[in-house]
Design a protein around this motif. Structure first.
Motif, mmCIF file in Angstrom:
data_model
loop_
_atom_site.group_PDB
_atom_site.id
_atom_site.type_symbol
_atom_site.label_atom_id
_atom_site.label_comp_id
_atom_site.label_asym_id
_atom_site.label_seq_id
_atom_site.Cartn_x
_atom_site.Cartn_y
_atom_site.Cartn_z
ATOM 1 N N MET A 1 -24.743 17.679 -93.226
ATOM 2 C CA MET A 1 -23.763 16.726 -93.691
ATOM 3 C C MET A 1 -23.658 15.591 -92.691
ATOM 4 N N SER A 65 -23.444 14.792 -98.207
ATOM 5 C CA SER A 65 -24.584 15.651 -97.876
ATOM 6 C C SER A 65 -25.727 14.756 -97.416
ATOM 7 N N ASP A 66 -26.649 15.335 -96.664
ATOM 8 C CA ASP A 66 -27.751 14.558 -96.088
ATOM 9 C C ASP A 66 -28.542 13.797 -97.143
ATOM 10 N N ASN A 108 -21.684 22.360 -97.764
ATOM 11 C CA ASN A 108 -21.896 21.327 -98.790
ATOM 12 C C ASN A 108 -21.074 21.572 -100.060
#
Length: 112
Positions: A1, A65-66, A108
């Motif tokens: 994250m 989130s990434d 997440n």
């Protein structure tokens, strides 16, 4: 994250908000802030001119989130840019963990 903190012009906020919604970033916090920066505003009061570096801005705090990082950054860059000094800054930091208080979920899952 990741946590994305963006400091933008208040006049650009509606454009940035729309751009974030378009890329499915639907949850973020924001507030009005005053900062000191490179932009100098010329003011005139009763015929006397003076400059100030205290600038009114809007501060956005977004945890994503990434996988949303690139689209979030691109959306802010495109919608907040006027091409003039004082457009703002974006800072990205890692988020170690997140918890949803209501359900005790973590990670997440808390971002949905």
């Amino acid at each position: 994250m990741k946590k994305v903190d963006a400091i933008i012009r208040k006049a650009q906020f509606d454009d940035v908000k729309s751009a974030l919604m378009d890329v499915k970033v639907t949850f973020f916090s924001y507030w009005d802030v005053t900062g000191v920066g490179n932009e100098q505003l010329d003011r005139r009061y009763r015929g006397i001119e003076y400059s100030t570096s205290d600038i009114q801005r809007r501060y956005l705090s977004i945890v994503i989130s990434d996988e949303f990082l690139d689209r979030t950054i691109k959306a802010i860059l495109k919608s907040a840019c006027t091409g003039k000094i004082g457009d703002g800054k974006i800072f990205v930091t890692d988020v170690q963990e997140a918890y949803r208080i209501r359900t005790n979920e973590r990670g997440n899952q808390t971002l949905n």
